[in-house]
Design a protein around this motif. Structure first.
Motif, PDB file in Angstrom:
ATOM      1  N   SER A 175     -40.350  79.835 -23.142  1.00 15.30           N
ATOM      2  CA  SER A 175     -39.694  78.540 -23.334  1.00 15.30           C
ATOM      3  C   SER A 175     -39.310  78.351 -24.796  1.00 15.30           C
ATOM      4  O   SER A 175     -40.077  78.671 -25.713  1.00 15.30           O
ATOM      5  CB  SER A 175     -40.626  77.412 -22.878  1.00 15.30           C
ATOM      6  N   ARG A 176     -38.113  77.867 -24.983  1.00 17.13           N
ATOM      7  CA  ARG A 176     -37.632  77.629 -26.348  1.00 17.13           C
ATOM      8  C   ARG A 176     -38.360  76.460 -27.018  1.00 17.13           C
ATOM      9  O   ARG A 176     -38.312  76.301 -28.244  1.00 17.13           O
ATOM     10  CB  ARG A 176     -36.125  77.366 -26.320  1.00 17.13           C
ATOM     11  N   SER A 177     -39.048  75.633 -26.238  1.00 16.55           N
ATOM     12  CA  SER A 177     -39.764  74.491 -26.825  1.00 16.55           C
ATOM     13  C   SER A 177     -40.876  74.949 -27.768  1.00 16.55           C
ATOM     14  O   SER A 177     -41.163  74.284 -28.771  1.00 16.55           O
ATOM     15  CB  SER A 177     -40.338  73.622 -25.712  1.00 16.55           C
ATOM     16  N   SER A 178     -41.532  76.075 -27.456  1.00 16.34           N
ATOM     17  CA  SER A 178     -42.570  76.585 -28.368  1.00 16.34           C
ATOM     18  C   SER A 178     -41.974  76.996 -29.703  1.00 16.34           C
ATOM     19  O   SER A 178     -42.567  76.785 -30.770  1.00 16.34           O
ATOM     20  CB  SER A 178     -43.295  77.762 -27.716  1.00 16.34           C
ATOM     21  N   VAL A 179     -40.797  77.593 -29.620  1.00 16.38           N
ATOM     22  CA  VAL A 179     -40.104  77.958 -30.858  1.00 16.38           C
ATOM     23  C   VAL A 179     -39.723  76.695 -31.628  1.00 16.38           C
ATOM     24  O   VAL A 179     -39.863  76.623 -32.863  1.00 16.38           O
ATOM     25  CB  VAL A 179     -38.860  78.823 -30.555  1.00 16.38           C
ATOM     26  N   ASN A 180     -39.266  75.694 -30.895  1.00 19.70           N
ATOM     27  CA  ASN A 180     -38.882  74.444 -31.564  1.00 19.70           C
ATOM     28  C   ASN A 180     -40.090  73.773 -32.218  1.00 19.70           C
ATOM     29  O   ASN A 180     -39.981  73.171 -33.287  1.00 19.70           O
ATOM     30  CB  ASN A 180     -38.234  73.494 -30.557  1.00 19.70           C
ATOM     31  N   ARG A 181     -41.255  73.864 -31.541  1.00 18.00           N
ATOM     32  CA  ARG A 181     -42.458  73.280 -32.141  1.00 18.00           C
ATOM     33  C   ARG A 181     -42.832  74.002 -33.447  1.00 18.00           C
ATOM     34  O   ARG A 181     -43.203  73.369 -34.438  1.00 18.00           O
ATOM     35  CB  ARG A 181     -43.617  73.349 -31.139  1.00 18.00           C
ATOM     36  N   GLU A 182     -42.721  75.300 -33.427  1.00 23.43           N
ATOM     37  CA  GLU A 182     -43.038  76.062 -34.652  1.00 23.43           C
ATOM     38  C   GLU A 182     -42.039  75.746 -35.757  1.00 23.43           C
ATOM     39  O   GLU A 182     -42.407  75.595 -36.923  1.00 23.43           O
ATOM     40  CB  GLU A 182     -43.045  77.543 -34.335  1.00 23.43           C
ATOM     41  N   VAL A 183     -40.777  75.621 -35.344  1.00 21.35           N
ATOM     42  CA  VAL A 183     -39.761  75.231 -36.339  1.00 21.35           C
ATOM     43  C   VAL A 183     -40.056  73.833 -36.871  1.00 21.35           C
ATOM     44  O   VAL A 183     -39.922  73.556 -38.066  1.00 21.35           O
ATOM     45  CB  VAL A 183     -38.350  75.303 -35.720  1.00 21.35           C
ATOM     46  N   GLY A 184     -40.492  72.931 -35.992  1.00 21.93           N
ATOM     47  CA  GLY A 184     -40.826  71.576 -36.422  1.00 21.93           C
ATOM     48  C   GLY A 184     -41.974  71.556 -37.414  1.00 21.93           C
ATOM     49  O   GLY A 184     -41.955  70.790 -38.394  1.00 21.93           O
ATOM     50  N   ARG A 185     -42.998  72.414 -37.138  1.00 16.78           N
ATOM     51  CA  ARG A 185     -44.106  72.485 -38.094  1.00 16.78           C
ATOM     52  C   ARG A 185     -43.636  72.983 -39.459  1.00 16.78           C
ATOM     53  O   ARG A 185     -44.047  72.477 -40.513  1.00 16.78           O
ATOM     54  CB  ARG A 185     -45.203  73.392 -37.542  1.00 16.78           C
ATOM     55  N   SER A 186     -42.764  73.957 -39.436  1.00 14.98           N
ATOM     56  CA  SER A 186     -42.223  74.459 -40.709  1.00 14.98           C
ATOM     57  C   SER A 186     -41.417  73.385 -41.430  1.00 14.98           C
ATOM     58  O   SER A 186     -41.522  73.214 -42.658  1.00 14.98           O
ATOM     59  CB  SER A 186     -41.346  75.694 -40.445  1.00 14.98           C
ATOM     60  N   LEU A 187     -40.600  72.652 -40.667  1.00 12.37           N
ATOM     61  CA  LEU A 187     -39.831  71.569 -41.278  1.00 12.37           C
ATOM     62  C   LEU A 187     -40.749  70.506 -41.858  1.00 12.37           C
ATOM     63  O   LEU A 187     -40.467  69.925 -42.921  1.00 12.37           O
ATOM     64  CB  LEU A 187     -38.887  70.958 -40.237  1.00 12.37           C
ATOM     65  N   LEU A 188     -41.858  70.207 -41.143  1.00 16.98           N
ATOM     66  CA  LEU A 188     -42.799  69.210 -41.650  1.00 16.98           C
ATOM     67  C   LEU A 188     -43.424  69.665 -42.969  1.00 16.98           C
ATOM     68  O   LEU A 188     -43.563  68.862 -43.910  1.00 16.98           O
ATOM     69  CB  LEU A 188     -43.885  68.962 -40.595  1.00 16.98           C
ATOM     70  N   ILE A 189     -43.765  70.938 -43.028  1.00 18.28           N
ATOM     71  CA  ILE A 189     -44.331  71.471 -44.274  1.00 18.28           C
ATOM     72  C   ILE A 189     -43.305  71.412 -45.397  1.00 18.28           C
ATOM     73  O   ILE A 189     -43.604  70.979 -46.523  1.00 18.28           O
ATOM     74  CB  ILE A 189     -44.828  72.909 -44.051  1.00 18.28           C
ATOM     75  N   ILE A 190     -42.085  71.820 -45.098  1.00 19.20           N
ATOM     76  CA  ILE A 190     -41.026  71.785 -46.119  1.00 19.20           C
ATOM     77  C   ILE A 190     -40.763  70.353 -46.567  1.00 19.20           C
ATOM     78  O   ILE A 190     -40.588  70.062 -47.763  1.00 19.20           O
ATOM     79  CB  ILE A 190     -39.742  72.439 -45.575  1.00 19.20           C
ATOM     80  N   GLY A 191     -40.740  69.417 -45.599  1.00 16.98           N
ATOM     81  CA  GLY A 191     -40.523  68.013 -45.960  1.00 16.98           C
ATOM     82  C   GLY A 191     -41.647  67.467 -46.822  1.00 16.98           C
ATOM     83  O   GLY A 191     -41.402  66.699 -47.767  1.00 16.98           O
ATOM     84  N   GLY A 192     -42.894  67.846 -46.486  1.00 17.71           N
ATOM     85  CA  GLY A 192     -44.022  67.400 -47.310  1.00 17.71           C
ATOM     86  C   GLY A 192     -43.934  67.924 -48.726  1.00 17.71           C
ATOM     87  O   GLY A 192     -44.174  67.187 -49.701  1.00 17.71           O
ATOM     88  N   VAL A 193     -43.586  69.215 -48.841  1.00 21.26           N
ATOM     89  CA  VAL A 193     -43.429  69.782 -50.181  1.00 21.26           C
ATOM     90  C   VAL A 193     -42.299  69.089 -50.934  1.00 21.26           C
ATOM     91  O   VAL A 193     -42.407  68.792 -52.132  1.00 21.26           O
ATOM     92  CB  VAL A 193     -43.177  71.304 -50.084  1.00 21.26           C
ATOM     93  N   ALA A 194     -41.202  68.795 -50.234  1.00 20.10           N
ATOM     94  CA  ALA A 194     -40.076  68.094 -50.873  1.00 20.10           C
ATOM     95  C   ALA A 194     -40.490  66.707 -51.331  1.00 20.10           C
ATOM     96  O   ALA A 194     -40.115  66.249 -52.427  1.00 20.10           O
ATOM     97  CB  ALA A 194     -38.897  68.018 -49.918  1.00 20.10           C
ATOM     98  N   LEU A 195     -41.277  66.016 -50.477  1.00 23.35           N
ATOM     99  CA  LEU A 195     -41.731  64.681 -50.855  1.00 23.35           C
ATOM    100  C   LEU A 195     -42.648  64.737 -52.075  1.00 23.35           C
ATOM    101  O   LEU A 195     -42.527  63.904 -52.992  1.00 23.35           O
ATOM    102  CB  LEU A 195     -42.461  64.040 -49.673  1.00 23.35           C
ATOM    103  N   LEU A 196     -43.551  65.715 -52.099  1.00 23.46           N
ATOM    104  CA  LEU A 196     -44.398  65.886 -53.278  1.00 23.46           C
ATOM    105  C   LEU A 196     -43.562  66.178 -54.518  1.00 23.46           C
ATOM    106  O   LEU A 196     -43.853  65.682 -55.611  1.00 23.46           O
ATOM    107  CB  LEU A 196     -45.409  67.009 -53.028  1.00 23.46           C
ATOM    108  N   ALA A 197     -42.513  66.980 -54.336  1.00 21.36           N
ATOM    109  CA  ALA A 197     -41.640  67.288 -55.470  1.00 21.36           C
ATOM    110  C   ALA A 197     -40.931  66.033 -55.980  1.00 21.36           C
ATOM    111  O   ALA A 197     -40.797  65.821 -57.197  1.00 21.36           O
ATOM    112  CB  ALA A 197     -40.612  68.345 -55.068  1.00 21.36           C
ATOM    113  N   VAL A 198     -40.500  65.186 -55.055  1.00 26.76           N
ATOM    114  CA  VAL A 198     -39.833  63.941 -55.460  1.00 26.76           C
ATOM    115  C   VAL A 198     -40.804  63.031 -56.202  1.00 26.76           C
ATOM    116  O   VAL A 198     -40.473  62.455 -57.251  1.00 26.76           O
ATOM    117  CB  VAL A 198     -39.236  63.229 -54.225  1.00 26.76           C
TER     118      VAL A 198
END
Length: 421
Positions: free
Chosen positions: A114-137
């Motif tokens: 199922s592509r949903s598992s891939v989407n969940r992993e992508v979502g986790r990566s996006l969350l990490i990237i967003g958190g790092v971006a927020l810390l950078a801001v």
């Protein structure tokens, strides 16, 4: 300025995050999808190999055996010619990632995830990237605020310093901020403050000196004019008028001397002059004043001396000493001339109580006075004496003896020019 620094820094950080963040999201999404596709293809190839080996060995092929032996957790569909299709797991719903492999004889294995598992992993990566971006801001905002305060506070301080200079407070602050450009501005402002302070001091000193030094010749001139107004004797009028003209010349010399000293206190215009004439002139000027005060002024000592100095300045020094004796002393004022070595000395003394011990060492400092006077007369006299290479000293405190030392010129024959020893 603080707002501009914070806004500009935040804008730069957001642009960097936007450029690199979007690129990182695209790369991460592609990497996760590719990894999932490779995993599905690998499971399909492994199942094909297992099915082939079991068929060749005559071993049974069923879903449980294949799932255990192939360690398959995904849905798999296996087609073997002449047999019913074999399915492992439940088929995923929605979008899927499919991997297919072909084997012998005619074996087809399809593995789906199922592509949903891939989407969940992508979502986790996006969350990490967003958190790092927020810390950078947040870090960028904090750094921008700190930098804005570091630059804004010194500029505010420098503006206040400039405002103080404009309002007439020339005190340098000597503050530095660790920023070369701001420290350079602070150096310039401090140097300007010191120059303004020197100029204001010179102006105040000139005003004080002018009021003090002009008072005596103006008083003497007014006394001569009063003598002219009360007499009917033509000879007396001529004599007093001649003396008044002399006073005017002296007044002019005083003004010129004040202007010269205001430009450079060390500038002198020393010449060889007859010391007796200057002493005699002062006696004539001060005798009426002393007579009015019930005091006497006398002169004694060496005569016929020639000295090096500015006659007008020497006259002002003697006038300051005589005025000092008249104001602070008592009894007869005595002016004595003598020689010591290669110097001509003029001493002024009186019969008063003298100079107190606590004022003796500071008598020539400005604003130092034994009574309610300006306290600048002796200081001005000392400056005038030193400008022409002489000196003024307090030789004795009780009774007070002030001495003016000047370079002496020995008298030569008429065909010889005087020389300074």
């Amino acid at each position: 300025m603080r707002r501009r620094l914070i806004t500009s820094t935040l804008a730069v950080v957001l642009v960097v995050i936007a450029v690199f963040g979007v690129s990182l999201v695209l790369v991460e999404t592609r990497t996760i999808t590719s990894s999932a596709q490779e995993s599905v293809d690998s499971d399909a190839l492994r199942l094909v190999s297992i099915v082939e080996s079991r068929l060749v060995g005559g071993e049974p092929v069923n879903p449980d055996i294949l799932a255990d032996q192939g360690d398959i957790t995904r849905y798999a569909h296996i087609r073997v010619p002449g047999r019913e299709p074999i399915e492992i797991g439940e088929p995923p719903s929605g979008g899927v990632i499919r991997g297919t492999a072909q084997g012998e004889p005619g074996i087809t294995v399809t593995v789906e995830e199922s592509r949903s598992s891939v989407n969940r992993e992508v979502g986790r990566s996006l969350l990490i990237i967003g958190g790092v971006a927020l810390l950078a801001v947040v870090a960028a905002v904090l750094l921008a605020v700190r930098q804005a305060n570091r630059l804004g506070s010194p500029l505010t301080d420098l503006a206040e310093t400039a405002e103080r200079l404009g309002s007439g407070d020339p005190r340098p602050r000597h503050r530095r901020y660790g920023v070369p450009e701001l420290d350079r501005v602070a150096d310039v402002l401090d140097a300007s403050a010191e120059r303004i302070a020197r100029m204001l001091t010179a102006e105040r000193r000139l005003a004080a000196d002018a009021s003090h030094q002009l008072r005596t010749p103006l008083t003497a001139l007014s006394m001569r004019l009063e003598e002219i107004t009360v007499t009917d004797d033509l000879e007396t009028v001529k004599e007093e008028a001649s003396i008044a003209l002399t006073q005017v010349e002296r007044l002019t010399d005083v003004v010129q001397r004040l202007l010269t000293n205001s430009r450079d206190p060390r500038t002198g215009s020393a010449v060889v002059f007859d010391l007796d004439e200057v002493v005699k002139q002062q006696l004539e000027e001060w005798r009426p004043v002393c007579r009015s005060a019930g005091r006497a002024i006398v002169c004694s000592g060496r005569q016929g001396m020639r000295a090096v100095g500015t006659p007008g300045a020497v006259a002002q020094v003697l006038a300051a000493l005589i005025e000092n004796s008249l104001m602070h002393g008592g009894g007869t004022i005595a002016v004595r001339t003598r020689v010591t070595g290669n110097q001509a000395v003029v001493e002024v003394t009186d019969e008063g109580p003298g100079v107190s011990s606590d004022l003796g060492a500071r008598i020539f400092e400005r604003t130092i006075s034994g009574r309610n006077s300006t306290g600048i007369g002796l200081a001005v006299a000392r400056d005038l004496a030193e400008a022409d290479g002489g000196r003024l000293e307090l030789l004795q405190q009780h009774p007070p003896v002030f001495a003016l030392f000047l370079s002496r010129v020995a008298r030569k024959r008429k065909d010889e020019k005087p020389t300074v020893r």
